[in-house]
Motif scaffolding. Structure first.
Motif, short mmCIF file in Angstrom:
data_model
loop_
_atom_site.label_atom_id
_atom_site.label_comp_id
_atom_site.label_asym_id
_atom_site.label_seq_id
_atom_site.Cartn_x
_atom_site.Cartn_y
_atom_site.Cartn_z
N ILE A 189 0.85 -1.19 0.00
CA ILE A 189 0.00 0.00 0.00
C ILE A 189 0.89 1.24 0.00
O ILE A 189 1.81 1.36 0.81
CB ILE A 189 -0.92 0.00 1.23
CG1 ILE A 189 -1.81 -1.24 1.21
CG2 ILE A 189 -1.76 1.26 1.27
CD1 ILE A 189 -2.62 -1.43 2.47
N TRP A 226 -9.40 8.33 4.86
CA TRP A 226 -8.50 7.20 5.07
C TRP A 226 -9.25 5.87 5.01
O TRP A 226 -8.79 4.93 4.38
CB TRP A 226 -7.79 7.31 6.41
CG TRP A 226 -6.86 8.48 6.54
CD1 TRP A 226 -6.39 9.28 5.55
CD2 TRP A 226 -6.32 8.98 7.75
NE1 TRP A 226 -5.57 10.25 6.06
CE2 TRP A 226 -5.51 10.09 7.42
CE3 TRP A 226 -6.43 8.63 9.08
CZ2 TRP A 226 -4.80 10.82 8.37
CZ3 TRP A 226 -5.73 9.35 10.04
CH2 TRP A 226 -4.93 10.43 9.68
N TYR A 279 -8.20 3.51 2.11
CA TYR A 279 -7.25 2.47 2.50
C TYR A 279 -7.89 1.14 2.92
O TYR A 279 -7.24 0.11 2.83
CB TYR A 279 -6.34 2.97 3.62
CG TYR A 279 -5.42 4.08 3.17
CD1 TYR A 279 -4.44 3.83 2.22
CD2 TYR A 279 -5.53 5.37 3.67
CE1 TYR A 279 -3.59 4.84 1.78
CE2 TYR A 279 -4.69 6.38 3.24
CZ TYR A 279 -3.72 6.10 2.31
OH TYR A 279 -2.89 7.10 1.88
#
Length: 108
Positions: free
Chosen positions: A2, A50, A54
């Motif tokens: 990531i 986020w 993510y």
């Protein structure tokens, strides 16, 4: 892997916030307070970003690392001897099973 390129916070803080949100299902405002208690001053809007950005990437990485199970499994066979007295049956312990086996051999 990531990529956290361009993020204004360290990778560890972002991952902690995302994992905490996904695991405990708290609101973004509650997560904002939790992060503040841990010394991280962040408002709820980046927390939302986020999680949206993510969490799918984390899920893909987790699936890659997940161990696959086998489709075959076996059960061990075991024998349980019972001691029945007046219509009440109880399992014998290992020592008692050995004694009962010896008695059967002598009398059988």
């Amino acid at each position: 892997m990531i990529s956290f390129k361009g993020a204004h916070f360290p990778k560890e803080i972002i991952l902690y916030a995302v994992f905490f949100y996904v695991r405990y299902g708290v609101s973004y405002r509650d997560l904002e307070e939790i992060m503040e208690e841990r010394g991280v001053n962040v408002v709820h809007t980046p927390l939302n970003r986020w999680v949206v950005n993510y969490s799918p990437l984390i899920m893909v990485e987790a699936k890659k690392r997940k161990r696959t199970g086998t489709s075959s499994w076996r059960v061990d066979e075991s024998v349980l001897q019972l001691s029945c007295i007046k219509d009440e049956c109880r399992p014998l312990g290992a020592g008692l099973q050995e004694q009962a086996s010896n008695r059967l051999k002598l009398h059988g």
